[in-house]
Design an enzyme around this catalytic site. Structure first.
Site, PDB file in Angstrom:
ATOM      1  N   PHE A   1       0.829  -1.221  -0.002  1.00  0.00           N
ATOM      2  CA  PHE A   1      -0.223  -0.026  -0.143  1.00  0.00           C
ATOM      3  C   PHE A   1       0.732   1.074   0.015  1.00  0.00           C
ATOM      4  CE2 PHE A   1      -3.440  -3.012   1.528  1.00  0.00           C
ATOM      5  CZ  PHE A   1      -4.291  -2.833   0.393  1.00  0.00           C
ATOM      6  N   SER A   2       0.447   2.173   0.824  1.00  0.00           N
ATOM      7  CA  SER A   2       1.297   3.654   0.612  1.00  0.00           C
ATOM      8  C   SER A   2       2.789   3.506   1.169  1.00  0.00           C
ATOM      9  CB  SER A   2       0.443   4.475   1.606  1.00  0.00           C
ATOM     10  OG  SER A   2      -0.772   4.735   0.857  1.00  0.00           O
ATOM     11  N   VAL A   3       3.342   2.614   1.534  1.00  0.00           N
ATOM     12  CA  VAL A   3       4.904   2.250   1.854  1.00  0.00           C
ATOM     13  C   VAL A   3       5.380   2.489   0.303  1.00  0.00           C
ATOM     14  CG1 VAL A   3       6.707   0.735   2.117  1.00  0.00           C
ATOM     15  CG2 VAL A   3       4.905   0.958   3.741  1.00  0.00           C
TER      16      VAL A   3
ATOM     17  N   TYR B   1      -2.340  14.742   3.680  1.00  0.00           N
ATOM     18  CA  TYR B   1      -2.255  13.340   2.922  1.00  0.00           C
ATOM     19  C   TYR B   1      -3.237  13.365   2.150  1.00  0.00           C
ATOM     20  CZ  TYR B   1      -0.876   8.518   2.730  1.00  0.00           C
ATOM     21  OH  TYR B   1      -0.459   7.256   2.185  1.00  0.00           O
TER      22      TYR B   1
ATOM     23  N   LYS C   1       4.698   4.901  -1.615  1.00  0.00           N
ATOM     24  CA  LYS C   1       5.010   6.297  -1.826  1.00  0.00           C
ATOM     25  C   LYS C   1       6.657   6.359  -1.446  1.00  0.00           C
ATOM     26  CE  LYS C   1       0.362   8.065  -0.511  1.00  0.00           C
ATOM     27  NZ  LYS C   1      -0.422   6.835  -0.697  1.00  0.00           N
TER      28      LYS C   1
END
Length: 409
Positions: free
Chosen positions: A130-132, A237, A134
């Site tokens: 997921f947003s890791v 965010y 980013k």
């Protein structure tokens, strides 16, 4: 089953029998067409098999990666801490179950000292981060800035003219990197009418409703996001910032983002296996949260940054990442467990000081925690039923601090 109250033990995907058998019984199947891959408790199987449910593109490794040396310590699971907001101490092992952990690796001075696997997740699993994801994008952008190939002060439209009329058109690259853009976009995961719902529909992450007439893909959707005022006023965010940043990286490099990630990070860092990045119907990358990788390779990324880049990530980029963002722009009221934190270069940062840490964070508990002062890196996959990390932070953040203290002792 989803209506039952299940904990980290009773929601175990093996015990519940998801996708077991050839073929699995109808009531044990996990299907994209029903949205099972993003609905608890089937997520406990799906997050380790997302590539089988959603299209993806390969992030190729060199084939020369080597696993970390193991120096396992049996006592670390029994290290205790008090969860935020509670009074009774629990063990690290208990905290991992409370956070619905799927796998965890703890590196100390470059060796694996603690390792746990749960459910269907194992050392070879490519679990969704997921947003890791980013933070991989942010690191690539910081590398281009350090090389003088990307100007953080330049407007986004200088690199992606397609966004000139959107809310991003008046933003600088630096504001996208720090998520201080002001956009008419909300990221409320529990609200299907929020901006994140339209974003997910464009990506086709979930089955689209009958008669869907929205954007057919991500790069058609991003130009429709309007502005909501001056940029640079504060951190909010919003995942589309990362997709825009990945678009910029691809334009600067002149090749698809997946190739950039493979050739600039995956292969030179010696990752132990290929990864996969989810894509939309047009093949555009889900750079805001679609990376599926081995947990050890996530830890390797963190270790590279802890050690100054290992000759792969420009030291100036590492320094920029470790500097963090402006804490004045960080909305403490929205993140009560993150007092004094900041956000910069697509990384989360604890308060500045001798023991400052930085972290990549993804919904449902995905974590990469880098603690340079204690020579510590923690990589964790999870499938917490609540998306927002505020649900697992009370167990996770004090656990990382307790592990750092135990290893220092």
């Amino acid at each position: 089953m989803a209506d039952k109250v299940l904990d980290g033990v009773t929601s175990d995907p093996v015990a519940l029998g998801w996708m077991q058998g050839a073929p699995p019984p109808a009531d044990k199947q996990v299907l994209w067409s029903r949205g099972d891959h993003l609905r608890f408790p089937t997520t406990r199987w799906a997050f380790s098999h997302m590539r089988e449910l959603v299209p993806s593109v390969r992030i190729a490794a060199s084939g020369e990666g080597r696993s970390f040396e193991r120096a396992l310590r049996d006592d670390l699971g029994q290290v205790t801490f008090v969860p935020i907001g509670e009074t009774a101490a629990i063990s690290v092992d208990e905290g991992l179950l409370a956070a619905f952990t799927d796998g965890i690796l703890v590196l100390h001075r470059g060796k694996v000292v603690f390792e746990r696997w749960f459910g269907v997740t194992g050392p070879q699993t490519r679990h969704i981060a997921f947003s890791v994801t980013k933070s991989f994008v942010g690191t690539l952008a910081a590398m281009l800035v350090a090389e003088g190939r990307l100007d953080p002060a330049a407007p986004v439209a200088a690199y992606v003219p397609e966004l000139a009329a959107s809310g991003f058109g008046s933003a600088s690259v630096a504001q996208v990197q720090a998520m201080t853009t002001n956009l008419d976009f909300s990221e409320e995961y529990a609200d299907p009418k929020s901006g994140i719902g339209a974003y997910s529909a464009a990506l086709n992450l979930m089955p689209r409703p009958a008669g869907y007439a929205g954007a057919p893909d991500l790069y058609s959707y991003l130009p429709t996001i309007a502005g909501a005022g001056p940029h640079g006023q504060g951190f909010t965010y919003r995942t589309p910032n990362t997709d825009v940043l990945a678009w910029i990286v691809a334009r600067v490099e002149g090749r698809p983002f997946a190739e950039v990630l493979s050739e600039r990070l995956w292969q030179p860092l010696g990752m132990t296996g290929d990864a996969d990045l989810l894509v939309d119907p047009a093949g555009s990358p889900f750079a805001g949260g679609g990376l599926n990788l081995k947990l050890e390779d996530l830890a390797r990324f963190g270790e590279a940054l802890r050690l100054g880049g290992l000759g792969v990530i420009d030291p100036a980029a590492v320094a920029a990442i470790r500097q963090g963002g402006d804490p004045v722009l960080f909305p403490a009221d929205r993140y009560p467990a993150l007092t004094g934190w900041s956000y910069g270069n697509q990384w989360w940062h604890t308060p500045a000081g001798a023991n400052a840490c930085f972290s990549a964070r993804g919904i449902h508990g995905q974590t990469l925690w880098v603690d340079p002062a204690h020579e510590l890196v923690i990589a964790r996959f999870a499938s917490h039923p609540i998306a927002a990390n505020g649900a697992n932070d009370p167990h996770s953040l004090p656990a990382w601090t307790a592990l750092a203290s135990a290893l220092s002792d």
